[in-house]
Design an enzyme around this catalytic site. Structure first.
Site, PDB file in Angstrom:
ATOM      1  CG  HIS A  75     -18.856  28.795 -34.651  1.00 56.87           C
ATOM      2  ND1 HIS A  75     -18.843  27.435 -34.453  1.00 56.87           N
ATOM      3  CD2 HIS A  75     -19.966  29.257 -34.010  1.00 56.87           C
ATOM      4  CE1 HIS A  75     -19.891  27.082 -33.733  1.00 56.87           C
ATOM      5  NE2 HIS A  75     -20.587  28.166 -33.448  1.00 56.87           N
ATOM      6  CD  GLU A  78     -20.541  32.642 -31.490  1.00 53.78           C
ATOM      7  OE1 GLU A  78     -21.373  32.120 -30.720  1.00 53.78           O
ATOM      8  OE2 GLU A  78     -20.597  32.532 -32.730  1.00 53.78           O
ATOM      9  CG  HIS A  79     -18.955  27.971 -29.111  1.00 52.26           C
ATOM     10  ND1 HIS A  79     -19.693  26.910 -28.620  1.00 52.26           N
ATOM     11  CD2 HIS A  79     -19.594  28.379 -30.229  1.00 52.26           C
ATOM     12  CE1 HIS A  79     -20.725  26.680 -29.408  1.00 52.26           C
ATOM     13  NE2 HIS A  79     -20.679  27.555 -30.402  1.00 52.26           N
ATOM     14  CD  GLU A 155     -23.086  25.174 -32.927  1.00 53.85           C
ATOM     15  OE1 GLU A 155     -23.573  26.142 -33.547  1.00 53.85           O
ATOM     16  OE2 GLU A 155     -22.261  25.307 -32.004  1.00 53.85           O
TER      17      GLU A 155
END
Length: 466
Positions: A75, A78-79, A155
């Site tokens: 993840h 991905e950022h 997040e």
């Protein structure tokens, strides 16, 4: 980029229950496929209703493929894929897409990572060039990586730690999967996220982000004669990467049910959920997948389902009850049941009532009439999917990314149509195995609920992280 803040059941109802490996080849999406010399698969779903296209690149890697000790790196990368190359400055990717009238995003699950843009047909060349550029030319340094690490940590705090339903769902999955990495949090465990480094990201990027580990899916106003030369121009020149295998730990035999109970001051109304280990279309016992889709439709999908009519309408002991099941996975899947009691009903009494419903299904099965109605609903949804520009791209991309073939995807209506009552009933007996389950209770604080708080359902956090 945000965690999808919905119950898994809600996600499935909106996206995949209707669309999982589906669709008759000629009747719905009629996909065309090709493979570039470097191994990248190209899939096209033509849709000429408007001069727009969706481009999606799916990488066959997710959080279940992460090395031990670096949870969340899939993840995190991905950022970081939005942090620029020599040709596109950090943060400019999405700005360029927006200036050209489009929108874009990305998502990470246990089994795959995806990037997409919705754009005018005459701008596809532009976004394809940028997507191919960051497949091989991503530039990362501590100056951009470490501030973004703070972003994903925040997040996690906002989407998981501050959401009791998401927290309980995370704990339940960690209990359901004793060894398999599906028990790992997609966004990552906080103490490991805090240590993620630039080198961790680059190592993951260099290993997994290659054309032979990716699928290009385009849907919209373009033909294969137009698409293939463009794909060859931008993606086809990228060198093939190493041949990769997913080294997943096999889940051991389970011998006892588990229970997770969580009290939280943010919860005003108790709720419960139960997860059972279940087969997927890509695992052992895959023949049970289509029968289990129909079982979920019959007993827990919507206000006409068996459980809703029994517990919400007839017995009036629940305000909400349902099931969820997504069989599109590399390894095992999860069959879930959830419920929220009425204000004057104890959670233990609702759980017993749900158990009674399950026991009746195991003992007496479903009826032919229930099965026929469930088949019709699922098959109708395949027809409705034609109206969506991106539905075909999402269904095909997700399915191919977990190892299914186009032929398996397109034969879904035939498999559903062929399911018998006996197959549904036998699959129900196998999946409702308490030894392969975890039950979660989400409760108000022991000294009473905070005024004004409503029900919070346990969330299966496999919905995906943006």
């Amino acid at each position: 980029m945000s965690l999808r803040n919905r119950t898994f059941a809600g996600l499935l109802a909106a996206v995949m229950v209707a669309l999982v490996p589906n669709m008759s080849f000629a009747a719905v999406f009629s996909p065309q496929t090709a493979t570039l010399d470097n191994g990248m698969q190209v899939v096209l779903v033509e849709n000429h209703r408007a001069p727009v296209v969706t481009q999606m690149v799916w990488y066959k890697v997710g959080s279940a493929d992460e090395p031990l000790g670096v949870s969340g790196i899939a993840h995190f990368l991905e950022h970081l894929m939005f942090k620029g190359t020599a040709d596109v400055a950090p943060g400019d990717f999405s700005k360029i897409v927006a200036r050209n009238g489009g929108n874009d995003n990305a998502f990470t699950t246990w089994d795959y990572t995806g990037y997409f843009q919705n754009i005018a047909r005459d701008r596809l060349d532009l976004v394809m060039k940028m997507e191919a550029d960051r497949m091989t030319n991503l530039q990362l340094s501590d100056d951009v990586v470490l501030p973004e690490r703070d972003v994903i940590i925040e997040e996690r705090r906002s989407r998981i730690d501050n959401n009791p339903g998401a927290l309980l769902g995370e704990q339940m999955r960690a209990s359901l999967y004793m060894a398999h990495p599906y028990g790992r949090s997609i966004i990552g465990w906080m103490h490991e996220m805090e240590q993620l480094s630039t080198e961790d990201a680059l190592d993951f990027y260099r290993k997994w982000y290659a054309p032979n580990n990716a699928i290009l899916v385009v849907a919209g106003d373009i033909t294969m004669d137009e698409l293939l030369p463009m794909a060859q121009k931008y993606y086809g020149v990228i060198p093939r990467g190493d041949v990769l295998t997913r080294n997943r730990v096999k889940e051991p035999v389970q011998h006892a049910p588990r229970k997770v109970t969580m009290h939280d001051p943010r919860v005003g109304q108790a709720s419960m959920s139960r997860y059972y280990l279940a087969p997927s279309y890509h695992s052992e016992n895959a023949a049970d997948a289509a029968p289990l889709e129909l079982l979920s439709e019959i007993i827990g999908s919507g206000t006409t389902s068996r459980m809703f009519k029994a517990l919400v309408v007839d017995q009036a002991i629940a305000t909400s009850v349902g099931t969820f099941y997504d069989p599109v996975a590399v390894d095992l899947a999860t069959f879930g049941v959830y419920g929220v009691p009425r204000d004057n009903v104890e959670l233990a009494d609702l759980e017993k009532a749900i158990d009674d419903q399950i026991a009746d299904i195991v003992a007496n099965g479903v009826t032919q009439d229930e099965l026929e109605r469930a088949k019709q609903k699922l098959l109708d949804s395949a027809v409705f999917a034609r109206d969506s520009l991106s539905a075909g791209a999402r269904v095909l991309g997700k399915s191919l990314a977990v190892g299914l073939s186009v032929e398996q995807v397109e034969s879904w209506p035939d498999r559903v149509s062929a399911v018998t009552v006996d197959q549904v009933n036998e699959a129900a007996k196998r999946v409702f195995n308490d030894k392969q389950s975890v039950t979660g209770w989400l409760l108000p604080p022991k000294d009473g609920p905070v005024s004004g708080r409503g029900p919070v359902l346990p969330i299966d956090t496999g919905a995906g992280v943006h």
